[in-house]
Scaffold this active site. Structure first.
Site, PDB file in Angstrom:
ATOM      1  N   LYS A  97       6.218   8.570   8.010  1.00  0.00           N
ATOM      2  CA  LYS A  97       5.140   7.693   7.554  1.00  0.00           C
ATOM      3  C   LYS A  97       5.699   6.743   6.503  1.00  0.00           C
ATOM      4  O   LYS A  97       6.255   7.178   5.491  1.00  0.00           O
ATOM      5  CB  LYS A  97       4.019   8.537   6.964  1.00  0.00           C
ATOM      6  CG  LYS A  97       2.901   7.704   6.392  1.00  0.00           C
ATOM      7  CD  LYS A  97       1.693   8.568   6.124  1.00  0.00           C
ATOM      8  CE  LYS A  97       0.614   7.761   5.466  1.00  0.00           C
ATOM      9  NZ  LYS A  97      -0.575   8.585   5.204  1.00  0.00           N
ATOM     10  N   LYS A 104       4.117   6.340  11.834  1.00  0.00           N
ATOM     11  CA  LYS A 104       3.008   5.535  11.313  1.00  0.00           C
ATOM     12  C   LYS A 104       3.526   4.533  10.313  1.00  0.00           C
ATOM     13  O   LYS A 104       4.280   4.956   9.430  1.00  0.00           O
ATOM     14  CB  LYS A 104       2.021   6.484  10.653  1.00  0.00           C
ATOM     15  CG  LYS A 104       0.851   5.830   9.996  1.00  0.00           C
ATOM     16  CD  LYS A 104      -0.018   6.888   9.370  1.00  0.00           C
ATOM     17  CE  LYS A 104      -1.212   6.239   8.729  1.00  0.00           C
ATOM     18  NZ  LYS A 104      -2.037   7.185   8.041  1.00  0.00           N
TER      19      LYS A 104
HETATM   20  C1  PBG Z   1      -3.151   8.707   3.693  1.00  0.00           C
HETATM   21  C2  PBG Z   1      -3.572   8.002   4.937  1.00  0.00           C
HETATM   22  C3  PBG Z   1      -3.257   6.671   5.250  1.00  0.00           C
HETATM   23  C4  PBG Z   1      -3.880   6.375   6.467  1.00  0.00           C
HETATM   24  C5  PBG Z   1      -4.509   7.532   6.890  1.00  0.00           C
HETATM   25  N1  PBG Z   1      -4.310   8.553   5.941  1.00  0.00           N
HETATM   26  C6  PBG Z   1      -2.375   5.700   4.605  1.00  0.00           C
HETATM   27  C7  PBG Z   1      -2.449   5.463   3.168  1.00  0.00           C
HETATM   28  O1  PBG Z   1      -3.522   5.213   2.612  1.00  0.00           O
HETATM   29  O2  PBG Z   1      -1.390   5.480   2.561  1.00  0.00           O
HETATM   30  C8  PBG Z   1      -3.827   5.025   7.129  1.00  0.00           C
HETATM   31  C9  PBG Z   1      -4.605   4.843   8.352  1.00  0.00           C
HETATM   32  C10 PBG Z   1      -4.749   3.438   8.765  1.00  0.00           C
HETATM   33  O3  PBG Z   1      -4.279   2.472   8.113  1.00  0.00           O
HETATM   34  O4  PBG Z   1      -5.373   3.242   9.801  1.00  0.00           O
HETATM   35  N2  PBG Z   1      -3.360  10.065   3.695  1.00  0.00           N
END
Ligand code: PBG
Length: 330
Positions: free
Chosen positions: A198, A252
């Site tokens: 991520k 991601k």
């Molecule tokens: C963090 C989290 C994120 C997303 C889902 N869970 C990223 C973040 O805020 O750093 C992103 C999902 C998206 O952008 O669709 N636990």
């Protein structure tokens, strides 16, 4: 080997049926995981300006959407909470509340729509007053205390009926701790989908609006999420998460990281998912709304690129409309 002019590659592109017959990659409804946002306050459906077409849902509306997704053949949904400001705190205590919004939503979906899989994020950011994924001391995100808490949260969510838990925090060692937490609580069949690679990305903006952490977030997440410049580290993250017991791994964001997806699939040959994140979805929607690009077409093309890169599935905010389109053309 025949070469031009005996060989003409355009022969197999002449007609629609021919192109379909020789397609190397297919996109199926079973490849889609619906991303949903559930809210603990306000009306049943609230539009999210930076995420057009996606709404914050009450538990009641969420159950309806789960039913719609199941009817379309979508195998699973991923659940993200919008938590009221007064439930957020430094210690993210609400994350572990067995009567909290997410466990209640999981129970409601499992009861009403038993044939859709429920994936829940194991993360503290919706619950912390500072918007980070970990507990903090001064400016520092604490690794081990966060991991200990995630382990409890994972077990609590499994108890509520989650089929798959998805740690999305990027702390070190959390997969092993979450697995242990699940097993100790007797949830040996609950699977772990690890957000293994991520990245600290600018593409998460609309999601943070959707769950109400944009305003709160102090600083950035670069001390725990990965540097977009790196791919060797992505492979290491995946290797460690698999060693710790992850059943599936995720990359991601998605589209800017197709090389990472392809490398992971080639190296480990495990169930590999991509998260087409909020910013990817939002920019396609925006270009479509402006008439600059054909939204339906680029969404399909983007999802197909994940499959071509080696993904087994894609988390996407567009799952319902894409499933409708696939069912129509199929
Ligand atoms: C963090 C989290 C994120 C997303 C889902 N869970 C990223 C973040 O805020 O750093 C992103 C999902 C998206 O952008 O669709 N636990």
């Amino acid at each position: 080997m025949a070469v031009f002019p005996q060989m003409r590659l355009r022969r197999l592109r002449r007609t629609d049926w021919m192109r379909r017959m020789v397609a190397e990659t297919r996109l199926d409804v079973s490849d889609l995981v619906l991303t949903t946002i559930v809210s603990d306050a306000g009306p049943d459906r609230v539009d999210i300006p930076s995420l057009p077409g996606v709404q914050r849902l009450s538990i009641k509306a969420l159950v309806e959407q789960a039913q719609q997704a199941a009817d379309l053949g979508i195998p699973a949904l991923a659940l993200f909470p919008n938590i009221s400001q007064n439930q957020k705190s430094e210690d993210a205590a609400e994350a572990a509340n067995p009567k909290g919004l997410v466990p209640e939503a999981v129970r409601a979906i499992k009861k009403a729509v038993p044939n859709i899989g429920v994936i829940v994020d194991v993360a503290l950011d919706p619950y912390t007053s500072h918007g980070h994924d970990g507990l903090m001391e001064g400016e520092t995100i604490l690794n081990d205390p966060t991991v200990a808490m995630l382990s409890k949260v994972g077990a609590m969510l499994a108890e509520a009926g989650a089929d798959i838990v998805a740690p999305s925090d990027m702390m070190d060692g959390r997969i092993e701790a979450v697995r242990q937490g699940l097993d100790d609580a007797g949830h040996t069949d609950v699977a772990i989908l690890s957000y293994a690679a991520k990245f600290a990305s600018g593409f998460y903006g609309p999601y943070r609006d959707a769950i109400g952490t944009s305003a709160a977030l102090k600083g950035d997440k670069r001390t725990y999420q990965m540097n977009p410049a790196n791919i060797d580290v992505a492979l290491r993250e995946v290797e460690m998460d698999l060693a710790e017991g992850a059943d599936m791994v995720m990359v991601k964001p998605g589209m800017p990281y197709l090389d990472v997806i392809a490398a992971i699939k080639a190296e480990f040959a495990r169930p590999t998912f991509a998260f087409q994140v909020s910013g990817e979805y939002a920019m396609m929607k925006a270009a479509g709304a402006n008439g600059w690009l054909d939204y339906d077409r680029i969404m399909m093309e983007s999802l197909m690129s994940f499959k071509r890169a080696g993904c087994d599935g894609i988390l996407t905010y567009a799952a319902i409309e894409v499933a409708e389109q696939l069912n129509k053309s199929g």
